[in-house]
Motif scaffolding. Structure first.
Motif, PDB file in Angstrom:
ATOM      1  N   ASP A  14       0.843  -1.743   0.229  1.00 31.22           N
ATOM      2  CA  ASP A  14      -0.022   0.289  -0.024  1.00 31.22           C
ATOM      3  C   ASP A  14       0.966   1.709   0.053  1.00 31.22           C
ATOM      4  O   ASP A  14       0.482   1.881   0.374  1.00 31.22           O
ATOM      5  N   LYS A  17       1.685   3.017   4.087  1.00 34.56           N
ATOM      6  CA  LYS A  17       0.816   3.517   5.240  1.00 34.56           C
ATOM      7  C   LYS A  17       0.538   1.962   6.303  1.00 34.56           C
ATOM      8  O   LYS A  17       0.548   3.185   8.045  1.00 34.56           O
ATOM      9  N   ALA A  21       2.452   2.622  10.771  1.00 36.33           N
ATOM     10  CA  ALA A  21       1.393   2.187  11.596  1.00 36.33           C
ATOM     11  C   ALA A  21       1.681   1.158  12.571  1.00 36.33           C
ATOM     12  O   ALA A  21       1.771   1.236  13.815  1.00 36.33           O
ATOM     13  N   CYS A 255       5.431  12.170  -2.418  1.00 39.43           N
ATOM     14  CA  CYS A 255       5.411  12.980  -1.063  1.00 39.43           C
ATOM     15  C   CYS A 255       4.343  13.978  -1.824  1.00 39.43           C
ATOM     16  O   CYS A 255       3.700  15.132  -1.063  1.00 39.43           O
ATOM     17  N   GLU A 258       0.984  13.453  -2.201  1.00 42.01           N
ATOM     18  CA  GLU A 258       0.622  13.336  -1.519  1.00 42.01           C
ATOM     19  C   GLU A 258       0.156  15.146  -0.801  1.00 42.01           C
ATOM     20  O   GLU A 258      -1.162  14.431   0.137  1.00 42.01           O
ATOM     21  N   ARG A 284      10.280   9.409   4.230  1.00 45.84           N
ATOM     22  CA  ARG A 284      10.773   8.112   3.331  1.00 45.84           C
ATOM     23  C   ARG A 284      12.441   7.782   3.223  1.00 45.84           C
ATOM     24  O   ARG A 284      12.449   8.015   1.853  1.00 45.84           O
ATOM     25  N   HIS A 320      10.375   8.574  11.783  1.00 45.70           N
ATOM     26  CA  HIS A 320       8.656   8.787  12.362  1.00 45.70           C
ATOM     27  C   HIS A 320       9.064   8.902  14.212  1.00 45.70           C
ATOM     28  O   HIS A 320       7.553   8.386  14.665  1.00 45.70           O
ATOM     29  N   GLU A 329       4.233  12.564  11.253  1.00 49.45           N
ATOM     30  CA  GLU A 329       3.316  12.188   9.968  1.00 49.45           C
ATOM     31  C   GLU A 329       2.822  13.088   8.858  1.00 49.45           C
ATOM     32  O   GLU A 329       2.714  13.473   7.866  1.00 49.45           O
TER      33      GLU A 329
END
Length: 402
Positions: A14, A17, A21, A255, A258, A284, A320, A329
């Motif tokens: 994906d 993502k 998480a 990026c 998004e 990333r 992160h 994020e």
């Protein structure tokens, strides 16, 4: 109460993502985790810094896990420790200076323009048509090998990047993975080494004005690099040098896709480019982990790690970590400071980092100059690497000229 078993890592299909998480869960609940193979994974920023800062405790020499194996014992900067690392890096640095990198900017600009001139129509693959050939031509010319051999380099690179194993130790101990490693990694490495050795031999006979020639003649206190050390560094530069820039550009487009408000701000103010590049590297990082081996028993994050265990420090997770980075994020090109670890940390900080930043900045400027609008092509295949690399394997774009 016994500690709960952490969830298995998700697929990268994906685009990351689910992985991000999952990494947050690992930072919160399992910051230092031993997996079923006996490998320890480290997720928090402070612990990743500790692992990558102390080569005396966390060795880069993975051959320590099996001294009788030659699989991971090459004399290259990324897998050796001091004092040899210090000597090699000092010699290599004589021929790979910041001035050398800065002087490449006009040529990078020229090459980027030529590659973009070849783009016809409104659709192209950013990686195949631009992000791969640009850095590999630059590195080939820097080394002094023919740029027209880049498809040969790409063949070696694609084979090595296709190597995937669940257990890192299987490379040395597992039969099937060992066979894959021989076919996908060792064989192309041997071919690359033989190719570079021919060029090193030629430079010893007739030195030129290129990096291989400078490596051949580099000297400190009467010591010079051996042929093997020069070949190993050339192979490392050919592989890591083009891969890092290619991945950086692919991730930059992602990026900006998004974060359209940042893309609009960037077009209005090119001074944001350097900040965008740094934030892409944080959000990333192309290479997601740094591997080390413990030289003795050590405690990390309250967990005791025995001697001679592989430790995988997650650069992606560290970048992160909300304990160290506010609103991790949120894509913020004005973030300052930006303590990202995409190029590693400590003595193994990537020598090619300045070149990747230069190429990324110039390439992004040229893309913005050439196209009024850049979008990821809707519905086009956008495959991501399975693990270890946080980047799309191809980047189909739809563009509009001004």
């Amino acid at each position: 109460m016994a500690q709960q078993t952490p969830p298995a890592p998700p697929s990268m299909a994906d685009g990351g993502k689910a992985m991000l998480a999952w990494l947050r869960t690992m930072r919160d609940e399992h910051p230092v985790h031993e997996d079923q193979y006996g490998v320890f994974h480290v997720y928090r920023h402070s612990d990743v810094l500790a692992v990558t800062s102390d080569p005396a405790v966390f060795s880069s020499d993975l051959s320590r896990l099996r001294p009788d194996s030659s699989a991971l014992s090459e004399e290259i900067l990324s897998v050796i420790d001091p004092p040899l690392h210090r000597k090699l890096r000092s010699l290599v640095s004589q021929a790979f200076t910041l001035r050398t990198v800065a002087d490449l900017e006009p040529r990078v600009t020229e090459l980027a323009g030529r590659l973009l001139e070849k783009v016809e129509g409104s659709e192209f693959d950013l990686v195949g048509d631009f992000a791969y050939p640009l850095p590999v031509i630059v590195i080939a010319e820097l080394l002094g090998v023919p740029a027209e051999d880049r498809e040969l380099f790409r063949g070696w690179s694609d084979r090595m990047l296709s190597m995937q194993v669940d257990d890192p130790l299987e490379i040395q101990f597992g039969d099937e993975a060992g066979e894959d490693y021989e076919r996908l990694v060792k064989e192309p490495l041997k071919e690359m080494h033989a190719y570079l050795q021919r060029h090193v031999d030629a430079r010893r006979e007739t030195p030129g004005d290129d990096l291989l020639s400078r490596l051949v003649t580099a000297e400190i206190a009467g010591e010079r690099l051996t042929d093997r050390q020069i070949v190993e560094f050339g192979a490392l530069l050919l592989m890591a040098g083009h891969v890092s820039t290619s991945m950086l550009l692919g991730n930059t487009v992602l990026c900006l896709e998004e974060n359209p408000e940042t893309a609009a701000a960037l077009r209005a103010d090119r001074a944001l480019i350097s900040g965008v590049i740094e934030e892409v590297l944080r959000m990333r990082p192309p290479i997601t982990v740094a591997a080390r081996v413990t030289t003795g028993e050590v405690v990390v994050g309250g967990v005791t790690i025995p001697k001679d265990r592989m430790v995988m420090a997650s650069l992606l997770s560290a970048n992160h970590d909300e304990r160290h980075i506010q609103d991790p994020e949120v894509f913020d090109p004005r973030r300052s400071p930006n303590p990202q670890l995409a190029f590693g940390h400590g003595i193994h900080y990537c020598l090619g980092g300045p070149l990747a930043r230069l190429e990324g900045r110039v390439a992004l400027e040229m893309l913005l100059d050439r196209f009024e609008d850049i979008r990821v092509t809707p519905g086009a295949p956008y495959d991501f690497h399975r693990e270890g690399l946080f980047v799309p394997a191809r980047s189909p774009l739809t563009v509009r000229r001004g």
